[in-house]
Design an enzyme around this catalytic site. Structure first.
Site, mmCIF file in Angstrom:
data_model
loop_
_atom_site.group_PDB
_atom_site.id
_atom_site.type_symbol
_atom_site.label_atom_id
_atom_site.label_comp_id
_atom_site.label_asym_id
_atom_site.label_seq_id
_atom_site.Cartn_x
_atom_site.Cartn_y
_atom_site.Cartn_z
ATOM 1 N N LYS A 189 -59.276 54.022 0.241
ATOM 2 C CA LYS A 189 -59.978 55.293 0.021
ATOM 3 C C LYS A 189 -61.284 55.068 -0.751
ATOM 4 C CE LYS A 189 -56.640 57.366 2.209
ATOM 5 N NZ LYS A 189 -55.423 58.008 1.733
HETATM 6 C C1 LIG Z 1 -53.977 58.385 2.170
HETATM 7 C C2 LIG Z 1 -53.607 59.807 2.425
HETATM 8 C C3 LIG Z 1 -52.528 60.439 1.782
HETATM 9 C C4 LIG Z 1 -51.558 59.691 0.916
HETATM 10 O O1 LIG Z 1 -52.165 59.033 -0.109
HETATM 11 P P1 LIG Z 1 -51.358 57.958 -0.973
HETATM 12 O O2 LIG Z 1 -52.169 57.859 -2.219
HETATM 13 O O3 LIG Z 1 -51.341 56.704 -0.167
HETATM 14 O O4 LIG Z 1 -49.993 58.504 -1.212
HETATM 15 C C5 LIG Z 1 -52.323 61.782 1.991
HETATM 16 N N1 LIG Z 1 -53.106 62.488 2.824
HETATM 17 C C6 LIG Z 1 -54.129 61.917 3.481
HETATM 18 C C7 LIG Z 1 -54.976 62.759 4.373
HETATM 19 C C8 LIG Z 1 -54.391 60.553 3.320
HETATM 20 O O5 LIG Z 1 -55.382 59.980 4.004
#
Ligand SMILES: *Cc1c(COP(=O)(O)O)cnc(C)c1O
Length: 387
Positions: A189
């Site tokens: 991210k």
């Molecule tokens: C990555 C993601 C999540 C989950 O995030 P984590 O931190 O890995 O639990 C939830 N929603 C979306 C849209 C994502 O891209």
């Protein structure tokens, strides 16, 4: 040139130094680095409360609980998302439903939402919470959703896992309109803590409940105790919570990364702008933009223009992977997953999301991507589209 991933963390020496400093300090967890990160994040996002947790999935889970979601409640989200956006509702025993996307923004469609709410009002099946997702970093069109929320009485939980640092109508995502906003700091991210998540809210009451829910439902704050304080050891479990805490090690990395967030976003934007130019003559639709928003550019997703090119998405994807380019596909509509089919959903439920999914291709995009890497992506794509 070696493998070009679709995303990659951007870690600098200052990040490493920040983590090492915590490792030599008194606290690896439940120490001062966490409120420090939360304060910095809240200030940057112009919101009174920011609460760090172990990951965004945990954040979505306790956000729904804090909003009162339990067995029998209805939660609606976008099919064009990672499964976590919907799974969190199932953790609470709620029922999940999906609202089809807008073909341009690829975010939950406000028009479809309005239609679905009208029908649900007639049938007495209104949702308790809507979970719009800022797909690829482009903020969902949340102001009209707020109007619908006020009219129909649901809450908004914005899944901004892709949109740390983005803004909408002149305000940072997470600062306005949604009741709670969730961010992810997973390594792919925008800003990373390895694994990690953040919740923002304006509500003191929601912030209080989230604080309890992320740590066993336990408080030590004297003014909140239900029973008489029995000594300095005393704490109370006041509700059933989880251990969804972030560590100080992660928080130090997050604070260090946050300081570069705008620079990293600008780097992503420059790469996205360059993609737009390089792709303009190819038979693809480039990533959407909105005059109302500043995207965080988590992903750069094109759609193959199937009327102008004969090559299948599968063939283009395979050719690019063979050339060591880490293309990806975001997302398989959530309800098409076998688990959701077993809950009763079938193919065709959200036709716009399915049409988008069949033509979508995520191209590599990360702050340190070089022009040479980008040129290679585009030239391999061009060749694959001609095949
Ligand atoms: C990555 C993601 C999540 C989950 O995030 P984590 O931190 O890995 O639990 C939830 N929603 C979306 C849209 C994502 O891209």
């Amino acid at each position: 040139m070696s493998f070009i991933p679709y995303s990659r963390q951007h870690v600098e020496q200052s990040d490493i130094d920040a983590v090492v400093a915590v490792l030599g300090s008194d606290f690896l967890t439940q120490g001062p680095a966490i409120p420090f990160f939360e304060r910095a994040f809240a200030d940057r996002h112009q919101v009174p409360h920011a609460l760090a947790v172990s990951n965004a999935t945990a954040a979505l889970h306790i956000a729904l609980l804090a909003l009162g979601v339990g067995p029998g409640a209805r939660v609606w989200t976008s099919p064009n998302s990672f499964v976590a956006s919907a799974n969190a509702a199932l953790y609470c025993g709620a029922t999940v439903d999906f609202v089809d996307i807008d073909p341009i923004s690829r975010n939950l469609s406000v028009a479809k939402l309005a239609e679905k709410l009208e029908a649900a009002e007639r049938e007495g099946t209104l949702p308790q919470v809507i979970v719009p997702v800022d797909f690829a970093g482009l903020p969902a069109d949340i102001e009209p959703m707020r109007k619908l929320a006020d009219r129909y009485g649901f809450s908004i939980l914005e899944d901004a896992s892709h949109a740390t640092g983005a803004s909408y109508r002149g305000k940072p995502v997470g600062s306005a309109w949604a009741d709670i906003t969730v961010f992810s700091f997973h390594a792919v991210k925008i800003v990373t803590t390895g694994e990690g998540g953040m919740l923002t809210t304006h509500s003191d009451e929601l912030a209080h409940r989230l604080t309890l829910l992320r740590s066993h439902g336990i408080t030590r704050q004297a003014e909140l105790l239900e029973r008489q304080d029995q000594g300095a050891w005393y704490y109370e479990q006041q509700m059933l919570g989880w251990n969804y805490r972030m560590t100080d090690i992660q928080a130090a990395l997050g604070t260090s990364q946050l300081a570069r967030m705008d620079a990293m976003r600008d780097a992503r934007q420059a790469i996205a702008d360059r993609y737009d130019r390089l792709l303009s003559a190819l038979p693809v639709f480039s990533a959407p933009r909105s005059p109302e928003s500043i995207s965080a550019w988590h992903l750069y997703v094109v759609e193959l223009d199937t009327e102008r090119c004969a090559a299948s998405r599968r063939a283009v994807f395979d050719a690019m992977r063979r050339a060591e380019i880490g293309v990806n596909v975001h997302y398989i509509p959530i309800y098409m997953q076998p688990y959701y089919r077993h809950l009763g959903f079938s193919d065709g439920y959200c036709p716009v999301a399915e049409r988008y999914y069949n033509r979508a291709l995520t191209l590599p995009l990360f702050p340190a991507m070089s022009s040479a890497q980008q040129d290679k992506v585009v030239s391999v794509l061009e060749e694959a589209l001609q095949a």
